[in-house]
Motif scaffolding. Sequence first.
Motif, PDB file in Angstrom:
ATOM      1  N   THR A 117       0.799  -1.277   0.090  1.00 52.54           N
ATOM      2  CA  THR A 117      -0.072   0.025  -0.154  1.00 52.54           C
ATOM      3  C   THR A 117       0.845   0.981   0.000  1.00 52.54           C
ATOM      4  O   THR A 117       1.732   1.435   0.844  1.00 52.54           O
ATOM      5  CB  THR A 117      -0.828  -0.013   1.309  1.00 52.54           C
ATOM      6  OG1 THR A 117      -1.738  -1.239   1.214  1.00 52.54           O
ATOM      7  CG2 THR A 117      -1.832   1.163   1.171  1.00 52.54           C
ATOM      8  N   PRO A 118       0.814   2.346  -0.961  1.00 54.52           N
ATOM      9  CA  PRO A 118       1.522   3.334  -1.103  1.00 54.52           C
ATOM     10  C   PRO A 118       1.271   4.330   0.060  1.00 54.52           C
ATOM     11  O   PRO A 118      -0.094   4.351   0.499  1.00 54.52           O
ATOM     12  CB  PRO A 118       1.418   3.634  -2.500  1.00 54.52           C
ATOM     13  CG  PRO A 118      -0.039   3.563  -2.689  1.00 54.52           C
ATOM     14  CD  PRO A 118      -0.289   2.268  -1.873  1.00 54.52           C
ATOM     15  N   VAL A 119       2.128   5.255   0.238  1.00 53.78           N
ATOM     16  CA  VAL A 119       1.948   6.399   1.010  1.00 53.78           C
ATOM     17  C   VAL A 119       1.340   7.497   0.612  1.00 53.78           C
ATOM     18  O   VAL A 119       1.763   7.748  -0.680  1.00 53.78           O
ATOM     19  CB  VAL A 119       2.959   6.883   1.831  1.00 53.78           C
ATOM     20  CG1 VAL A 119       3.006   8.413   2.762  1.00 53.78           C
ATOM     21  CG2 VAL A 119       3.871   5.913   2.695  1.00 53.78           C
ATOM     22  N   PRO A 120       0.061   7.970   0.655  1.00 51.11           N
ATOM     23  CA  PRO A 120      -0.649   8.932  -0.078  1.00 51.11           C
ATOM     24  C   PRO A 120       0.000   9.963  -0.044  1.00 51.11           C
ATOM     25  O   PRO A 120       0.600  10.687   0.709  1.00 51.11           O
ATOM     26  CB  PRO A 120      -1.950   9.123   0.591  1.00 51.11           C
ATOM     27  CG  PRO A 120      -1.776   8.679   1.994  1.00 51.11           C
ATOM     28  CD  PRO A 120      -0.874   7.556   2.033  1.00 51.11           C
ATOM     29  N   ALA A 121      -0.157  10.526  -1.546  1.00 56.24           N
ATOM     30  CA  ALA A 121       0.543  12.027  -1.954  1.00 56.24           C
ATOM     31  C   ALA A 121      -0.465  13.059  -1.844  1.00 56.24           C
ATOM     32  O   ALA A 121      -1.520  12.618  -2.142  1.00 56.24           O
ATOM     33  CB  ALA A 121       1.487  11.842  -3.141  1.00 56.24           C
ATOM     34  N   ALA A 122       0.128  14.143  -1.642  1.00 54.94           N
ATOM     35  CA  ALA A 122      -1.046  15.364  -1.621  1.00 54.94           C
ATOM     36  C   ALA A 122      -1.388  15.592  -3.091  1.00 54.94           C
ATOM     37  O   ALA A 122      -0.895  15.484  -4.053  1.00 54.94           O
ATOM     38  CB  ALA A 122      -0.280  16.619  -1.288  1.00 54.94           C
ATOM     39  N   PRO A 123      -2.821  15.671  -3.322  1.00 55.22           N
ATOM     40  CA  PRO A 123      -3.372  16.010  -4.601  1.00 55.22           C
ATOM     41  C   PRO A 123      -2.651  17.194  -5.255  1.00 55.22           C
ATOM     42  O   PRO A 123      -2.421  18.147  -4.649  1.00 55.22           O
ATOM     43  CB  PRO A 123      -4.877  16.093  -4.710  1.00 55.22           C
ATOM     44  CG  PRO A 123      -5.018  15.464  -3.174  1.00 55.22           C
ATOM     45  CD  PRO A 123      -3.752  15.626  -2.436  1.00 55.22           C
ATOM     46  N   ALA A 124      -2.550  17.304  -6.619  1.00 58.44           N
ATOM     47  CA  ALA A 124      -2.126  18.435  -7.063  1.00 58.44           C
ATOM     48  C   ALA A 124      -2.996  19.660  -6.799  1.00 58.44           C
ATOM     49  O   ALA A 124      -3.938  19.744  -6.655  1.00 58.44           O
ATOM     50  CB  ALA A 124      -1.998  18.192  -8.776  1.00 58.44           C
TER      51      ALA A 124
END
Length: 306
Positions: A117-124
Motif C-alpha cells: 500500500t503506497p503512502v498517499p501523496a497530496a493531490p496536485a
Amino acid sequence: MAKSTAENTFLRLKTVLDVLTEGVWSGDALNAGQVLAEATARVPFNEHEAELLSGGIPRGHKTLTSATAKLVKAGWLVKGRSGWTITEDGMRATVAYPDPVSFATALDAGTPVPADTPVPAAPAGFVRPVSAAAATLEVPAKEETAKKTTRKTPAKKAAAAVGKAAKVLEDAVEPVVKAVRKTKAPAKDTAADAAAEPFEGPDVETHPQPEAVAVAGDFNTILGAPENWAPQYDEAQMEFDFLDQLWKKSAELPAGFYTFKIALNRSWDENYGAYGAFDGPNHELHHNGGTVTIRYNHATRDITIN
C-alpha cells in the motif's frame, strides 16, 4: 438511517487520520484539541452522543478520546507533548481501508496495512480545507485595532528589552522591571504630548487567560486541600506569571507516582489532560521527592514539570 455510537466513533477515528494526513500535506502541526475538534465537526454527534456527562463533557467526545488509543496500539498514531503525529502506516491505512466498514474491521482485528500500500501523496494543487470546527467560530472584527499605531518612545524601547530579557532571566530581571515601571518619564512640552506618549511596560505577547487554573489530582490533600481531585480549592490553584504567560504551581511532594489534570475556573467544565487533550487522560508524574514545579501554557495547552 442513523448510525450507532460505535459506527460514528470508527468514522471519527478514520477522520482523525484524514485530518492528520492533510496536516502532513500542508506542513501544519496539529495538537490533540484541534484534531478532535475537527473530527467531531466533520462527524457531528447524534442525540445520544451529545448528552453531557458529569463535568459537562459530551458522551461522544469522551468515547472518541478513549478510542484514539486503538490508533496508537495499531501503530498509526503517535501522541507527543507537542502534538499528535500520524505514522506512515497510519497514512497508508487511509488508502488500504478507505471506507468505514473495512477501516473498523482492520482496526478491531489488528490487521496490518498491506505492505504494497503506497503512502498517499497530496493531490496536485492541494490546499488544506477550511476547518469545519473553526468555521463555527465568530472572529471579532479587528479593524479599529489595525488602524491604531503607537510611537515607540526611548522609554518604551528600553522596557521592551527588559521584557524580552525577563523571559530568559526572570528572577534576576523582575526587580529591574519593577524599578523601570516606577521611573518617571521625562517632562513633556505640553500635556497633549504627555498623553500621546505614555510610559509603557515591557512588550509581552499576551493570550486570553481563564480566571483560574488548578492542578487537580491525587496529591491535593498533600497541598492542604480537604480532598483530592477537587479544582475548587485554593490549595490547588496555580499562579499566573504575566512575563512569560505561564501558570505555575510549586510544591513539596514525597517520592511517588502521581496523576493530575489541569482544570479551569475552579470546575471540571473545561479540563485538559495528557497531550493537551480536552478531558484527556491524566498527566503522570514520577517524582523522586522534593520540590516540583508544574507550568501550564494556556495558549498551547502544554505543561512542563521540573
